[in-house]
Design a protein around this motif. Structure first.
Motif, PDB file in Angstrom:
ATOM      1  N   ALA A  18       0.819  -1.216   0.000  1.00 39.37           N
ATOM      2  CA  ALA A  18       0.000   0.000   0.000  1.00 39.37           C
ATOM      3  C   ALA A  18       0.850   1.262   0.000  1.00 39.37           C
ATOM      4  N   GLY A  19       2.177   1.102  -0.095  1.00 40.67           N
ATOM      5  CA  GLY A  19       3.058   2.255  -0.241  1.00 40.67           C
ATOM      6  C   GLY A  19       3.779   2.712   0.996  1.00 40.67           C
ATOM      7  N   ALA A  20       3.617   2.015   2.116  1.00 41.18           N
ATOM      8  CA  ALA A  20       4.255   2.442   3.362  1.00 41.18           C
ATOM      9  C   ALA A  20       5.740   2.089   3.406  1.00 41.18           C
ATOM     10  N   LYS A  21       6.460   2.842   4.210  1.00 41.70           N
ATOM     11  CA  LYS A  21       7.842   2.521   4.559  1.00 41.70           C
ATOM     12  C   LYS A  21       7.784   1.712   5.850  1.00 41.70           C
ATOM     13  N   ILE A  22       8.458   0.579   5.872  1.00 40.67           N
ATOM     14  CA  ILE A  22       8.229  -0.414   6.919  1.00 40.67           C
ATOM     15  C   ILE A  22       9.414  -0.532   7.871  1.00 40.67           C
ATOM     16  N   VAL A  23       9.104  -0.536   9.167  1.00 44.16           N
ATOM     17  CA  VAL A  23      10.097  -0.839  10.187  1.00 44.16           C
ATOM     18  C   VAL A  23       9.690  -2.154  10.847  1.00 44.16           C
TER      19      VAL A  23
ATOM     20  N   ILE B  16      13.345  -1.502   6.875  1.00 46.21           N
ATOM     21  CA  ILE B  16      14.517  -1.774   7.699  1.00 46.21           C
ATOM     22  C   ILE B  16      14.101  -2.700   8.837  1.00 46.21           C
ATOM     23  N   GLY B  17      15.056  -3.420   9.385  1.00 39.32           N
ATOM     24  CA  GLY B  17      14.815  -4.269  10.539  1.00 39.32           C
ATOM     25  C   GLY B  17      15.570  -3.754  11.744  1.00 39.32           C
ATOM     26  N   VAL B  18      14.908  -3.737  12.901  1.00 34.74           N
ATOM     27  CA  VAL B  18      15.569  -3.311  14.138  1.00 34.74           C
ATOM     28  C   VAL B  18      15.284  -4.335  15.232  1.00 34.74           C
ATOM     29  N   GLY B  19      16.273  -4.556  16.075  1.00 38.54           N
ATOM     30  CA  GLY B  19      16.103  -5.458  17.204  1.00 38.54           C
ATOM     31  C   GLY B  19      15.541  -4.698  18.396  1.00 38.54           C
TER      32      GLY B  19
END
Length: 260
Positions: free
Chosen positions: A28-33, A57-60
């Motif tokens: 749907a166009g979102a920037k994902i964390v 991006i992935g974050v712990g």
């Protein structure tokens, strides 16, 4: 695109429902964390989404650790310039009768489900309020936000509590254009649910098939599990809703188990 350029911070999203929500949001166009206790898995899921052309991006993040939550949110803001959507989804399950539940496990359950929701909300609201473009806070509740089942005292308690937190955030956030809502799924066949089937069979003295048919799906209209996509589509609706008309609400997604 419904969520074009919106930044979504999704906890517990390296797998299961959270991952499905991330995939739907990305489309749907979102920037994902992807925020997850397992940093390697978070980065792998983010890479999988990025391979489709989306930004991720992935974050712990351990959602029970305030410093980790704050650091993860700040990392997201640094990468994408803000936070527009929080999906508080991280959770676990431990099943025992109340008289056999250890206090340590009780506290662990409430810490992940309730403290985690509070800490991520607090960290994200700061940015949503300052940005001046509104936002959406979405809590992953459960039919157990409305109903109880045996063996799940802390889970039921925590999921009920999310509704109270949601209503407060909806009232406080309204003047900033920030909405808050709760999704209340029925049983979704994720690893968390798969783990419960043999545990409940042992505790209740019945077969695994009986757990599925006579416990988990007994009250549905069609004997079907709720799917991750069912939940993700509701999460998309809540995230993309344009006004405060839909806030402070909890929506059950359960094939008819618990009707309002």
């Amino acid at each position: 695109m419904q969520l074009k350029d919106k930044v979504a911070f999704i906890t517990g999203s390296a797998s299961g429902i959270g991952k499905e929500i991330a995939i739907v949001y990305a489309k749907a166009g979102a920037k994902i964390v992807i925020a997850d206790l397992n940093k390697a898995a978070a980065e792998a899921t983010a890479a999988e989404i990025a391979a489709t052309g989306a930004q991720a991006i992935g974050v712990g993040v351990d959602v029970t650790d305030e410093d980790q939550v704050n650091a993860g949110v700040e990392q997201a803001v640094k990468a994408f310039g803000g936070i527009d959507i929080l999906v508080s989804n991280a959770g676990i399950q431990i099943v025992h009768p109340v008289d056999e539940f250890s206090f340590a496990d009780w506290k662990k359950m409430l810490a992940i489900h309730l403290d985690g929701a509070f800490l991520t909300t607090k960290a994200c609201l700061k940015h949503m309020y300052a940005q001046g473009r509104g936002g959406s806070v979405i809590y992953m509740g459960s039919v157990h936000s409305k109903e109880a089942s045996v063996l799940k005292a802390p889970y039921v308690t925590a999921k009920h509590g999310l509704i109270g937190l949601c209503k407060t955030v909806a009232k406080e956030g309204a003047k900033y254009g920030v909405r808050a809502n709760v999704i209340c799924p029925g049983f979704v066949r994720t690893p968390l649910v798969e783990k419960q089937i043999p545990e409940q069979a042992k505790t209740l003295g019945i077969t695994e098939e009986q757990v599925v048919k006579n416990v988990m799906l007994k009250e549905t209209v069609d004997g079907e599990f709720t799917t991750t996509d069912d939940v993700a589509q509701v999460a998309l609706m809540f995230a993309g809703f344009p006004t405060n008309a839909l806030t402070g609400q909890s929506l059950v997604v359960s094939h008819g188990w618990f009707m309002q």
